[in-house]
Scaffold this active site. Structure first.
Site, PDB file in Angstrom:
ATOM      1  N   GLY A   1     -48.198  23.467-109.017  1.00 64.56           N
ATOM      2  CA  GLY A   1     -48.816  24.818-109.626  1.00 64.56           C
ATOM      3  C   GLY A   1     -48.247  26.050-108.992  1.00 64.56           C
ATOM      4  O   GLY A   1     -48.892  27.114-109.284  1.00 64.56           O
TER       5      GLY A   1
ATOM      6  N   HIS B   1     -37.604  25.555-116.282  1.00 66.11           N
ATOM      7  CA  HIS B   1     -36.819  24.458-115.852  1.00 66.11           C
ATOM      8  C   HIS B   1     -35.836  24.857-114.976  1.00 66.11           C
ATOM      9  O   HIS B   1     -35.180  25.968-114.760  1.00 66.11           O
ATOM     10  CB  HIS B   1     -35.720  23.917-117.031  1.00 66.11           C
ATOM     11  CG  HIS B   1     -35.006  22.667-116.815  1.00 66.11           C
ATOM     12  ND1 HIS B   1     -35.493  21.435-116.664  1.00 66.11           N
ATOM     13  CD2 HIS B   1     -33.425  22.609-116.626  1.00 66.11           C
ATOM     14  CE1 HIS B   1     -34.590  20.767-116.414  1.00 66.11           C
ATOM     15  NE2 HIS B   1     -33.332  21.242-116.249  1.00 66.11           N
TER      16      HIS B   1
ATOM     17  N   GLY C   1     -35.939  18.998-128.698  1.00 68.36           N
ATOM     18  CA  GLY C   1     -35.209  18.233-127.836  1.00 68.36           C
ATOM     19  C   GLY C   1     -35.666  18.421-126.303  1.00 68.36           C
ATOM     20  O   GLY C   1     -36.780  18.993-126.302  1.00 68.36           O
TER      21      GLY C   1
HETATM   22  C1  GAR Z   1     -40.443  23.706-111.092  1.00 67.93           C
HETATM   23  O1  GAR Z   1     -39.634  23.595-110.429  1.00 67.93           O
HETATM   24  C2  GAR Z   1     -40.257  23.645-112.597  1.00 67.93           C
HETATM   25  O2  GAR Z   1     -39.233  24.494-112.647  1.00 67.93           O
HETATM   26  C3  GAR Z   1     -40.140  22.253-112.582  1.00 67.93           C
HETATM   27  O3  GAR Z   1     -40.979  21.523-111.923  1.00 67.93           O
HETATM   28  C4  GAR Z   1     -41.602  22.639-110.859  1.00 67.93           C
HETATM   29  C5  GAR Z   1     -42.815  22.589-110.723  1.00 67.93           C
HETATM   30  O4  GAR Z   1     -43.367  23.474-109.641  1.00 67.93           O
HETATM   31  N1  GAR Z   1     -40.223  21.701-113.862  1.00 67.93           N
HETATM   32  C6  GAR Z   1     -39.437  20.671-114.536  1.00 67.93           C
HETATM   33  O5  GAR Z   1     -38.449  19.870-113.879  1.00 67.93           O
HETATM   34  C7  GAR Z   1     -39.432  20.337-116.054  1.00 67.93           C
HETATM   35  N2  GAR Z   1     -38.510  19.737-116.376  1.00 67.93           N
HETATM   36  P1  GAR Z   1     -44.674  24.045-109.352  1.00 67.93           P
HETATM   37  O6  GAR Z   1     -45.691  22.940-109.818  1.00 67.93           O
HETATM   38  O7  GAR Z   1     -44.857  24.325-107.977  1.00 67.93           O
HETATM   39  O8  GAR Z   1     -44.741  25.203-110.516  1.00 67.93           O
END
Ligand code: GAR
Length: 219
Positions: A15, A112, A146
């Site tokens: 998070g 992303h 998608g």
């Molecule tokens: C982030 O890097 C986000 O972009 C990625 O997960 C991480 C979450 O970090 N999301 C994906 O890969 C979605 N396909 P966080 O929990 O510290 O925000």
């Protein structure tokens, strides 16, 4: 008093993007407010961050449920609080389908860790390293049916260093993510985003750009 658009955040992990959103929406003049945080993973770190900020949390597990049943359960959970105008996916590692998206057409935003349309799906930074690119980055986009294919709202780029591994590159990208998502949420809440087919238009405020570049001294 400014109007604050109600926002829900869905997440699966630590998070840090939620934290950036909480910090931004905690400012008195910010035009959006996080009204609920939902995780599909019990114990996800993001739930603690939300609770610490006084935001109601819920866990809606995807386990032992069909995709449709999971999405209906998410909608039921959201209906227990103020209905959000926007749903932000902040490290939410499930694909949402028609059941959920029909309730929020054009109003689900995802972050992303790659420069889409390159490297959709899982492990964006690892995919970038494997491909040998010299710039990597992050994208905020509108979610469509998608996987990471919806209209792009903003992107940020960071250099790839020769000695990067996945963790180092992901950490560098994450620093830009923390600037991108609050910026786009402000644009969304202020009604400055229009989607026409595959493309999004954003009415930029003074000083805003849709393309962030990492400062040269970023580690
Ligand atoms: C982030 O890097 C986000 O972009 C990625 O997960 C991480 C979450 O970090 N999301 C994906 O890969 C979605 N396909 P966080 O929990 O510290 O925000």
């Amino acid at each position: 008093m400014i109007r604050r658009a109600p926002v829900a955040v869905l997440l699966s992990g630590r998070g840090s993007n939620l934290q950036a959103l909480l910090d931004a929406t905690g400012q008195p003049e910010f035009p959006a407010e996080i009204v609920r945080v939902i995780s599909n993973v019990p114990g996800a770190g993001g739930l603690e961050r939300a609770a610490a900020a006084g935001v109601p949390t819920m866990v809606v597990s995807h386990r032992d449920r069909s995709r449709e049943a999971f999405e209906t359960a998410l909608l039921d959970a959201l209906a227990e609080g103020p209905w959000p105008e926007w749903v932000l996916l902040a490290g939410f590692m499930r694909v949402l389908g028609a059941t959920f998206l029909a309730a929020f057409p054009g109003r689900v935003l995802n972050i992303h860790p790659a420069l889409l349309p390159a490297f959709p799906g899982l492990h964006g930074p690892a995919q970038a390293l494997a491909a040998g690119v010299v710039q990597a980055g992050a994208t905020v986009h509108v979610v469509d049916a998608g996987v990471d294919t919806g209209p792009i709202l903003a992107q940020g780029s960071v250099p790839v260093h020769g000695d990067d591994d996945e963790a180092r590159l992901a950490a560098r990208i994450l620093q830009l993510e923390h600037r991108l998502f609050p910026m786009v949420l402000r644009q969304a809440a202020e009604g400055r985003i229009t989607v026409a087919g595959r493309r999004a238009e954003v009415r930029l405020a003074p000083g805003e750009t849709r393309w962030l570049v990492a400062p040269p001294d970023m580690p």
